[in-house]
Design a protein around this motif. Structure first.
Motif, PDB file in Angstrom:
ATOM      1  N   GLU A  68       0.822  -1.114   0.149  1.00  0.00           N
ATOM      2  CA  GLU A  68       0.129  -0.043  -0.013  1.00  0.00           C
ATOM      3  C   GLU A  68       0.901   1.231  -0.173  1.00  0.00           C
ATOM      4  OE1 GLU A  68      -2.674  -0.592   3.287  1.00  0.00           O
ATOM      5  OE2 GLU A  68      -4.108  -1.921   2.021  1.00  0.00           O
ATOM      6  N   ALA A  69       1.884   1.195   0.761  1.00  0.00           N
ATOM      7  CA  ALA A  69       3.027   2.343   0.695  1.00  0.00           C
ATOM      8  C   ALA A  69       3.504   2.574  -0.724  1.00  0.00           C
ATOM      9  CB  ALA A  69       4.335   2.319   1.601  1.00  0.00           C
ATOM     10  N   LEU A  70       3.720   1.437  -1.351  1.00  0.00           N
ATOM     11  CA  LEU A  70       4.160   1.671  -2.846  1.00  0.00           C
ATOM     12  C   LEU A  70       3.105   2.158  -3.868  1.00  0.00           C
ATOM     13  CD1 LEU A  70       6.361   0.826  -4.720  1.00  0.00           C
ATOM     14  CD2 LEU A  70       5.376  -1.442  -5.060  1.00  0.00           C
ATOM     15  N   VAL A  71       1.802   1.712  -3.678  1.00  0.00           N
ATOM     16  CA  VAL A  71       0.724   2.178  -4.301  1.00  0.00           C
ATOM     17  C   VAL A  71       0.685   3.821  -4.066  1.00  0.00           C
ATOM     18  CG1 VAL A  71      -1.775   2.086  -4.824  1.00  0.00           C
ATOM     19  CG2 VAL A  71      -0.169  -0.066  -4.595  1.00  0.00           C
ATOM     20  N   ASP A  72       0.755   4.063  -2.860  1.00  0.00           N
ATOM     21  CA  ASP A  72       0.715   5.672  -2.601  1.00  0.00           C
ATOM     22  C   ASP A  72       1.450   6.424  -3.331  1.00  0.00           C
ATOM     23  OD1 ASP A  72      -0.838   7.520  -0.748  1.00  0.00           O
ATOM     24  OD2 ASP A  72       1.134   7.746  -0.531  1.00  0.00           O
TER      25      ASP A  72
ATOM     26  N   GLY B  90       2.947  10.350  -6.630  1.00  0.00           N
ATOM     27  CA  GLY B  90       4.415  10.784  -6.718  1.00  0.00           C
ATOM     28  C   GLY B  90       4.442  11.836  -8.075  1.00  0.00           C
ATOM     29  N   GLU B  91       5.231  12.626  -8.098  1.00  0.00           N
ATOM     30  CA  GLU B  91       5.223  13.750  -9.136  1.00  0.00           C
ATOM     31  C   GLU B  91       5.727  13.079 -10.514  1.00  0.00           C
ATOM     32  OE1 GLU B  91       7.043  18.306  -9.943  1.00  0.00           O
ATOM     33  OE2 GLU B  91       7.908  16.813  -8.376  1.00  0.00           O
ATOM     34  N   LYS B  92       5.200  13.605 -11.578  1.00  0.00           N
ATOM     35  CA  LYS B  92       5.420  12.864 -12.630  1.00  0.00           C
ATOM     36  C   LYS B  92       6.249  13.732 -13.521  1.00  0.00           C
ATOM     37  CE  LYS B  92       2.169  10.067 -11.453  1.00  0.00           C
ATOM     38  NZ  LYS B  92       1.382  10.163 -10.014  1.00  0.00           N
ATOM     39  N   THR B  93       6.804  13.377 -14.866  1.00  0.00           N
ATOM     40  CA  THR B  93       7.427  14.201 -15.684  1.00  0.00           C
ATOM     41  C   THR B  93       6.660  14.831 -16.614  1.00  0.00           C
ATOM     42  OG1 THR B  93       9.667  12.965 -15.577  1.00  0.00           O
ATOM     43  CG2 THR B  93       9.305  14.251 -17.513  1.00  0.00           C
TER      44      THR B  93
ATOM     45  N   GLU C 248      -2.062  -0.577 -23.890  1.00  0.00           N
ATOM     46  CA  GLU C 248      -2.244  -1.342 -22.861  1.00  0.00           C
ATOM     47  C   GLU C 248      -1.047  -2.196 -22.300  1.00  0.00           C
ATOM     48  OE1 GLU C 248      -5.128  -1.577 -19.666  1.00  0.00           O
ATOM     49  OE2 GLU C 248      -5.221  -0.437 -21.662  1.00  0.00           O
ATOM     50  N   SER C 249      -0.406  -2.707 -23.522  1.00  0.00           N
ATOM     51  CA  SER C 249       0.795  -3.570 -23.043  1.00  0.00           C
ATOM     52  C   SER C 249       1.919  -2.959 -22.420  1.00  0.00           C
ATOM     53  CB  SER C 249       1.173  -4.465 -24.319  1.00  0.00           C
ATOM     54  OG  SER C 249       1.642  -3.488 -25.251  1.00  0.00           O
ATOM     55  N   CYS C 250       2.011  -1.662 -22.375  1.00  0.00           N
ATOM     56  CA  CYS C 250       3.067  -0.716 -22.072  1.00  0.00           C
ATOM     57  C   CYS C 250       2.719   0.415 -21.042  1.00  0.00           C
ATOM     58  CB  CYS C 250       4.069  -0.338 -22.933  1.00  0.00           C
ATOM     59  SG  CYS C 250       3.315   0.947 -24.219  1.00  0.00           S
ATOM     60  N   MET C 251       1.361   0.114 -20.582  1.00  0.00           N
ATOM     61  CA  MET C 251       0.810   1.301 -19.718  1.00  0.00           C
ATOM     62  C   MET C 251       1.561   1.479 -18.351  1.00  0.00           C
ATOM     63  SD  MET C 251      -2.088   2.889 -19.318  1.00  0.00           S
ATOM     64  CE  MET C 251      -3.207   2.037 -20.452  1.00  0.00           C
ATOM     65  N   PRO C 252       2.032   2.887 -18.346  1.00  0.00           N
ATOM     66  CA  PRO C 252       2.831   3.145 -17.131  1.00  0.00           C
ATOM     67  C   PRO C 252       2.176   2.567 -15.690  1.00  0.00           C
ATOM     68  CG  PRO C 252       2.500   5.075 -18.504  1.00  0.00           C
ATOM     69  CD  PRO C 252       1.490   3.960 -19.125  1.00  0.00           C
ATOM     70  N   VAL C 253       3.041   2.154 -14.896  1.00  0.00           N
ATOM     71  CA  VAL C 253       2.622   1.499 -13.789  1.00  0.00           C
ATOM     72  C   VAL C 253       1.639   2.531 -12.743  1.00  0.00           C
ATOM     73  CG1 VAL C 253       4.653   2.173 -12.195  1.00  0.00           C
ATOM     74  CG2 VAL C 253       3.303   0.286 -11.794  1.00  0.00           C
ATOM     75  N   GLU C 254       1.874   3.768 -12.951  1.00  0.00           N
ATOM     76  CA  GLU C 254       1.340   4.678 -11.933  1.00  0.00           C
ATOM     77  C   GLU C 254      -0.062   4.839 -12.616  1.00  0.00           C
ATOM     78  OE1 GLU C 254       3.951   7.247 -14.846  1.00  0.00           O
ATOM     79  OE2 GLU C 254       4.105   5.577 -13.644  1.00  0.00           O
ATOM     80  N   ILE C 255      -0.474   4.792 -13.982  1.00  0.00           N
ATOM     81  CA  ILE C 255      -1.722   4.864 -14.465  1.00  0.00           C
ATOM     82  C   ILE C 255      -2.626   3.469 -14.040  1.00  0.00           C
ATOM     83  CG2 ILE C 255      -3.224   4.768 -16.369  1.00  0.00           C
ATOM     84  CD1 ILE C 255      -1.112   6.515 -17.759  1.00  0.00           C
TER      85      ILE C 255
ATOM     86  N   LYS D 217       8.929  11.220 -11.962  1.00  0.00           N
ATOM     87  CA  LYS D 217      10.342  11.749 -12.142  1.00  0.00           C
ATOM     88  C   LYS D 217      11.298  10.897 -11.170  1.00  0.00           C
ATOM     89  CE  LYS D 217       9.220  16.535 -12.468  1.00  0.00           C
ATOM     90  NZ  LYS D 217       9.548  18.039 -12.186  1.00  0.00           N
ATOM     91  N   TRP D 218      12.541  10.973 -11.489  1.00  0.00           N
ATOM     92  CA  TRP D 218      13.799  10.170 -11.133  1.00  0.00           C
ATOM     93  C   TRP D 218      13.847  10.098  -9.566  1.00  0.00           C
ATOM     94  CZ3 TRP D 218      18.134  10.550 -15.145  1.00  0.00           C
ATOM     95  CH2 TRP D 218      17.739  10.176 -16.297  1.00  0.00           C
ATOM     96  N   ASN D 219      13.780  11.191  -9.014  1.00  0.00           N
ATOM     97  CA  ASN D 219      13.962  11.143  -7.339  1.00  0.00           C
ATOM     98  C   ASN D 219      12.835  10.309  -6.975  1.00  0.00           C
ATOM     99  OD1 ASN D 219      12.008  13.320  -8.439  1.00  0.00           O
ATOM    100  ND2 ASN D 219      12.150  13.931  -6.271  1.00  0.00           N
ATOM    101  N   VAL D 220      11.588  10.368  -7.398  1.00  0.00           N
ATOM    102  CA  VAL D 220      10.495   9.662  -6.958  1.00  0.00           C
ATOM    103  C   VAL D 220      10.660   8.063  -7.266  1.00  0.00           C
ATOM    104  CG1 VAL D 220       7.984   9.450  -7.273  1.00  0.00           C
ATOM    105  CG2 VAL D 220       8.789  11.627  -7.372  1.00  0.00           C
ATOM    106  N   GLN D 221      11.146   7.842  -8.386  1.00  0.00           N
ATOM    107  CA  GLN D 221      11.648   6.561  -8.565  1.00  0.00           C
ATOM    108  C   GLN D 221      12.452   6.180  -7.669  1.00  0.00           C
ATOM    109  OE1 GLN D 221      12.271   5.371 -12.527  1.00  0.00           O
ATOM    110  NE2 GLN D 221      11.406   6.945 -13.602  1.00  0.00           N
TER     111      GLN D 221
END
Length: 462
Positions: free
Chosen positions: A212-216, A221-224, A238-245, A299-303
């Motif tokens: 749940e912390a990861l999902v949050d 998290g800030e996006k580019t 759909e096969s390469c949907m960003p994980v945050e979406i 963003k990379w710092n969020v990743q």
């Protein structure tokens, strides 16, 4: 003067300018094409050549205290007498252990060198058709014009070269904590309890709280932000949907998707985890692993924060963060040789980001290597590739590796993970400083031993 030996170089960015200067000092007549200064792409701002856009840093340098993969590549380029590296060093600005430059001074000096060189003829033209009977180097980068992109795609028998993609982070295997992570394929009961490699995937188990912390962080998290020209044609599949979406579609979505724990037994508990992050081997040597289903626009710092939340990856060495942007590059493993020649059209070479390399230093290095091989081929000598123990050789082999044929191919920059592993026992497992030093010593030793085969003596010019 060798009037009959003219080389067409399309693109006067970092790779194209380096190649032009390398060939010119060997007596070749170079026709260098670029649509600047009459026209610029949406990502460029200057009318000068060899423009550096996103940052003024060429990456880390090798010091007595530390070594980096980018620093090793620059050390190899210095040994090979790289022209643009010399310009960068002349116009450098203070940046600690990195090589940073005065952007305006850098592009101005490169432009002046190109314009003043009697062996280089600069032609302001948006090239649409690739010459078929001459030697050609294409180095137009990720913002290749639509007309040239179409020509390249036609030669390569591809419908298109550019697309939007969301690429997953790549992790160095030796930074994964196997006291937590474990090898196992789904429903592979035989792998239970084993600590050695016994499956194709590395699995990082998560409990409910960690999940749940990861999902949050994925959701909030800030996006580019996409550039304006990217927004106009962005298209996710759909096969390469960003994980945050995927995460935004519901808290449990990832547990039924890429983080599905079904069929994976944690040897520490004997049960299926609440959720799992899987990593899949990314190179033949097994030194790099990508995070399955974690293509992202964060963003990379969020990743970095996200990855450190995953059990087993708290101290992960990320060799490439996930990215999402419009890009133009060929599927190098299928169509390109390590010599940077096209397999079906060996008189056409490619360099720079079109080949699937990322980074200023990498672009310059491939331009330099393409020029070396054109010079050799004109002298009826075979094209060659530096030893795979060198960073340049490893980079060329990685982007053309056979195991990536018919697979998803993503650009990469120089990193330790693409080098062949060092002999077991040559350094303590967690002593990365000692490991990196050994990589540098081996690479530079191999490069110097290989140098005589390069035959870089200039062609006689009357």
């Amino acid at each position: 003067m060798l009037e009959t030996k003219k080389i067409h170089i399309i693109g006067a960015g970092l790779a194209g300018c380096e190649a032009a200067l390398q060939l010119a000092k060997r007596g070749f007549q170079v026709l260098l094409y670029d649509m600047k200064p009459e026209k610029t792409s949406a990502a460029h701002h200057s009318k000068s050549l060899a423009e550096i856009v996103c940052s003024n840093s060429f990456g880390s340098l090798i010091t007595e205290e530390s070594a980096s993969a980018s620093g090793l590549l620059k050390a190899e380029m210095a040994i090979l007498d790289c022209e643009l590296l010399k310009v960068a060093q002349r116009v450098s600005v203070p940046a600690g252990k990195a090589l940073a430059v005065d952007r305006q001074a850098f592009t101005q000096q490169v432009t002046e060198q190109i314009q003043a060189n009697p062996h280089i003829t600069f032609i302001c033209e948006n090239v649409a058709d690739i010459p078929e009977d001459d030697w050609v180097l294409i180095a137009t980068g990720p913002m290749t014009s639509p007309e040239l992109t179409e020509s390249i795609a036609r030669i390569l028998k591809r419908e298109q070269l550019y697309f939007f993609d969301a690429a997953a982070p790549i992790i160095s295997k030796d930074s994964i904590d196997f006291d937590i992570a474990f090898y196992q394929d789904r429903y592979d009961a035989g792998a239970e309890g084993k600590t050695e490699q016994s499956g194709s995937y590395i699995n990082c188990p998560l409990d409910k709280e960690a999940y749940e912390a990861l999902v949050d962080i994925l959701i909030h998290g800030e996006k580019t932000e996409l550039k304006s020209f990217e927004k106009e044609s962005a298209n996710f599949f759909e096969s390469c949907m960003p994980v945050e979406i995927m995460a935004s579609r519901g808290v449990q979505t990832l547990r039924y998707g890429p983080m599905k724990p079904v069929g994976l037994t944690d040897p520490k508990t004997g049960r299926w985890p609440y959720a799992v992050v899987q990593l899949r081997q990314d190179n033949a040597e097994g030194t790099l692993y990508n995070m399955v289903g974690f293509q992202t626009n964060l963003k990379w710092n969020v990743q970095k924060q996200m990855i450190q939340l995953i059990p087993g990856l708290q101290e992960a060495n990320v060799v490439r963060y996930g990215v999402m942007h419009r890009n133009t590059y060929i599927h190098s493993p299928e169509v390109l040789q390590p010599t940077l020649q096209l397999k079906e059209h060996p008189q056409i070479l490619l360099a720079g980001q079109l080949t699937g390399t990322e980074g200023y230093t990498e672009s310059i290095a491939t331009g330099m290597m393409a020029a070396f091989n054109i010079a050799r081929l004109y002298q009826n000598a075979p094209a060659i590739v530096p030893p795979h123990e060198t960073m340049l050789g490893a980079l060329l082999r990685y982007i053309t590796r056979p195991e990536a044929i018919h697979q998803n191919f993503q650009p990469i920059n120089s990193n330790w993970g693409i080098l062949p592993e060092l002999p077991e026992g040559s350094f303590k497992r967690k002593d990365k400083k000692a490991r990196n030093k050994l990589y540098v010593e081996r690479s530079l030793s191999q490069l110097k031993a290989w140098m005589p085969s390069l035959e870089l003596s200039p062609i006689n010019v009357s």
